[in-house]
Design an enzyme around this catalytic site. Structure first.
Site, PDB file in Angstrom:
ATOM      1  N   ASP A 135      -5.146 -13.998  -3.908  1.00 48.39           N
ATOM      2  CA  ASP A 135      -4.571 -13.563  -2.054  1.00 48.39           C
ATOM      3  C   ASP A 135      -4.696 -14.705  -1.278  1.00 48.39           C
ATOM      4  O   ASP A 135      -6.339 -15.018  -1.265  1.00 48.39           O
ATOM      5  CB  ASP A 135      -5.336 -12.199  -1.615  1.00 48.39           C
TER       6      ASP A 135
ATOM      7  N   ASP B  97     -11.481 -12.347  10.615  1.00 45.97           N
ATOM      8  CA  ASP B  97     -10.356 -12.227   9.127  1.00 45.97           C
ATOM      9  C   ASP B  97      -9.311 -12.386  10.138  1.00 45.97           C
ATOM     10  O   ASP B  97      -8.525 -12.309  10.193  1.00 45.97           O
ATOM     11  CB  ASP B  97     -10.182 -10.915   8.959  1.00 45.97           C
TER      12      ASP B  97
ATOM     13  N   MET C 108       2.328  -5.720  -7.717  1.00 42.26           N
ATOM     14  CA  MET C 108       1.410  -4.898  -7.682  1.00 42.26           C
ATOM     15  C   MET C 108       0.944  -4.442  -6.271  1.00 42.26           C
ATOM     16  O   MET C 108       2.131  -3.853  -5.467  1.00 42.26           O
ATOM     17  CB  MET C 108       0.154  -5.880  -6.857  1.00 42.26           C
TER      18      MET C 108
ATOM     19  N   ASP D 182      -6.622 -14.562   8.503  1.00 40.44           N
ATOM     20  CA  ASP D 182      -5.317 -14.319   7.386  1.00 40.44           C
ATOM     21  C   ASP D 182      -4.276 -15.334   8.030  1.00 40.44           C
ATOM     22  O   ASP D 182      -2.984 -15.398   8.375  1.00 40.44           O
ATOM     23  CB  ASP D 182      -5.187 -12.661   7.422  1.00 40.44           C
TER      24      ASP D 182
ATOM     25  N   ASP E  66      -1.749 -13.139   1.330  1.00 40.63           N
ATOM     26  CA  ASP E  66      -2.033 -11.726   2.462  1.00 40.63           C
ATOM     27  C   ASP E  66      -1.888 -12.759   3.090  1.00 40.63           C
ATOM     28  O   ASP E  66      -3.553 -12.648   3.419  1.00 40.63           O
ATOM     29  CB  ASP E  66      -3.229 -11.311   1.642  1.00 40.63           C
TER      30      ASP E  66
ATOM     31  N   HIS F 152       0.756  -0.892  -0.747  1.00 36.30           N
ATOM     32  CA  HIS F 152       0.093  -0.028  -0.086  1.00 36.30           C
ATOM     33  C   HIS F 152       0.689   1.092   0.179  1.00 36.30           C
ATOM     34  O   HIS F 152       1.938   1.559   0.472  1.00 36.30           O
ATOM     35  CB  HIS F 152      -0.704   0.496   1.300  1.00 36.30           C
TER      36      HIS F 152
ATOM     37  N   GLU G 142     -11.378  -6.687  -4.705  1.00 33.43           N
ATOM     38  CA  GLU G 142     -11.158  -6.975  -3.328  1.00 33.43           C
ATOM     39  C   GLU G 142     -11.997  -7.392  -2.921  1.00 33.43           C
ATOM     40  O   GLU G 142     -12.077  -6.205  -2.299  1.00 33.43           O
ATOM     41  CB  GLU G 142      -9.487  -7.687  -3.064  1.00 33.43           C
TER      42      GLU G 142
ATOM     43  N   ASP H 238       2.556   1.324   3.217  1.00 34.11           N
ATOM     44  CA  ASP H 238       3.289   0.656   4.222  1.00 34.11           C
ATOM     45  C   ASP H 238       5.156   1.515   3.590  1.00 34.11           C
ATOM     46  O   ASP H 238       6.002   0.585   4.347  1.00 34.11           O
ATOM     47  CB  ASP H 238       3.501  -0.231   3.050  1.00 34.11           C
TER      48      ASP H 238
ATOM     49  N   LYS I 231     -14.860  -8.338   0.512  1.00 31.76           N
ATOM     50  CA  LYS I 231     -14.396  -9.366   1.649  1.00 31.76           C
ATOM     51  C   LYS I 231     -16.110  -8.907   2.465  1.00 31.76           C
ATOM     52  O   LYS I 231     -16.832  -7.573   2.534  1.00 31.76           O
ATOM     53  CB  LYS I 231     -13.484  -8.146   2.506  1.00 31.76           C
TER      54      LYS I 231
ATOM     55  N   GLU J  48      -9.519 -12.949  -2.583  1.00 32.50           N
ATOM     56  CA  GLU J  48      -8.813 -13.691  -1.113  1.00 32.50           C
ATOM     57  C   GLU J  48      -9.948 -15.307  -0.491  1.00 32.50           C
ATOM     58  O   GLU J  48     -11.052 -14.869   0.185  1.00 32.50           O
ATOM     59  CB  GLU J  48      -8.870 -12.834   0.413  1.00 32.50           C
TER      60      GLU J  48
ATOM     61  N   HIS K 135     -11.960 -14.286   2.611  1.00 34.51           N
ATOM     62  CA  HIS K 135     -12.795 -13.200   2.491  1.00 34.51           C
ATOM     63  C   HIS K 135     -13.977 -14.213   2.287  1.00 34.51           C
ATOM     64  O   HIS K 135     -15.413 -13.825   2.351  1.00 34.51           O
ATOM     65  CB  HIS K 135     -12.158 -12.311   1.592  1.00 34.51           C
TER      66      HIS K 135
END
Ligand code: GLT
Ligand code: MN
Ligand code: MN
Length: 390
Positions: free
Chosen positions: A247, A257, A90, A259, A289, A56, A183, A59, A185, A219, A222
């Site tokens: 993802d 979530d 990406m 992950d 992810d 991102h 994406e 980030d 969710k 994902e 999700h």
């Protein structure tokens, strides 16, 4: 660790800066790991054998960085990429962390917030393209509501459509060869997030002005949060030429979530997913992810990252074994057998075929009483996975 499961560049395994760089903060507890800088994360990923790193905007460049700080971070990051050979396939925008986005970004009620979200995304696209990204992900974590009293879903859809149309045109105008990947969710962090599933995203894409530029980034976790079969959504996206990114992670059904490391929870689903991606020849990034358990130090995070890639590669080998297993293939042949007796009705409609089909007779009872060996097929699949079939 056996060599044949070591990741290679052609496996296209990627991680986000936010994944291995996750410091373990959660709604109930503080960070448990020290923060790594973006370039430290790149070296970390180089060490575990990843192919690429995604990010991102924030980030990489903190939202309040000065131009001098930005320049220094970029210089260090580019050096780390050059030193490790990692690429950036990406990039994406953080449109969820800052309080400005508490009511959404592109769908916020406040037009100033919506304009700021576009402004931020255009800058983030510039940054992503500068570092080599060819896929741009849109995860609208805040694009939703806690109460439908606050927003009309038709307005939200219209705003999202306008924003994506604007950004497609921006990319075209700049000459960027970017594909957008949406994406879905179902919830978290909003009570309900708009366009909650990959299927909803796929339908929405067709309402955009440049649908050819826009696909999906499904994902695992999700779709599982929504209680759905992830593979079926991936297959639909693939069928529509819309699987631009994926993802990978894992998740117990019905939970928040999580992950988790790829394959950690639903191994059979992970197997059929890998088998699908490999069988159809998916050529995009295999992006993890996910993040390590909060219990881990950075050695544990390396085990996590290596585990994601290793499990994928083991499942890929299992998929090849499944495809070559004589008993499995014989059962499939039996299931798919075709004696040619329906050839006259098959394919594209003609009035003659319709007439012939309407006057054909069928032994309904015999068809209904035929046993299908799916129990055996599934058991054999499990035995392949459990390693007892050679
Ligand atoms: C966030 C989210 C992910 C998205 C990332 C991209 S951010 O970690 O949980 O599913 O893919 O914005
Ligand atoms: Mn997730
Ligand atoms: Mn994701």
């Amino acid at each position: 660790m056996s060599d044949r499961f070591l990741p290679k560049a052609e496996d296209r395994f990627t991680f986000g800066l936010w994944t291995v760089g996750n410091v373990g903060r959660d709604p109930f507890g503080a960070a448990v790991r020290p923060l790594m800088t973006p370039s430290e994360i790149v070296y970390f990923l180089g060490e575990v054998g990843a192919y690429g790193v995604n990010f991102h905007d924030n980030d990489l460049i903190p939202i309040d960085a000065t131009p001098a700080e930005k320049a220094q971070i970029l210089k260090d990051f580019k050096k780390a990429l050059a030193d490790t050979g990692l690429v950036v396939p990406m990039a994406t925008t953080n449109l969820f962390y800052d309080p400005v986005f508490k009511d959404g970004a592109f769908t916020a009620n406040d037009p100033q917030v919506r304009a700021y979200a576009l402004h931020k995304t255009m800058h983030a696209m510039d940054l992503g393209v500068e570092l080599g990204a060819s896929v741009y992900v849109f995860w609208g974590g805040r694009e939703g509501v806690e109460t439908d009293a606050s927003k009309n879903p038709l307005d939200a859809g219209k705003r999202l459509r306008e924003a994506l149309n604007f950004l497609c045109d921006y990319a075209i105008d700049q000459g960027y060869k970017l594909k957008f990947a949406l994406e879905a969710k179902p919830n978290e962090p909003r009570g309900d997030i708009y366009l909650a599933t990959t299927g909803a995203m796929l339908a929405f894409i067709e309402t955009l002005e440049h649908p050819e530029m826009v696909g999906v980034n499904p994902e695992v976790a999700h779709e599982q949060m929504a209680g759905l079969n992830f593979l079926h959504h991936v297959a639909q996206a693939w069928d529509m030429d819309k699987l631009f990114h994926i993802d990978l992670n894992d998740q117990a059904f019905g939970r928040y979530d999580q992950d988790y490391r790829f394959g950690a929870t639903n191994l059979k689903s992970a197997f059929f997913l890998v088998k699908f991606l490999e069988d159809v020849g998916y050529g995009g990034s295999r992006h993890f992810d996910a993040h390590a358990y909060r219990t881990e130090d950075y050695e544990g995070v390396k085990n996590f990252a290596r585990g994601c890639m290793r499990t994928y590669l083991i499942l890929k080998e299992k998929a090849a074994q499944w495809n070559q297993d004589e008993e499995i293939q014989a059962l499939l042949q039996e299931v798919l057998a075709d004696d040619g007796s329906t050839d006259a009705f098959k394919g594209v409609y003609t009035p003659q075929k319709a007439l012939a089909l309407k006057s054909a007779s069928f032994d309904r009872a015999a068809l209904g009483s035929r046993g299908l060996p799916y129990e055996r097929l599934d058991q054999l699949t499990l035995e392949v996975l459990l390693g007892v079939r050679c």
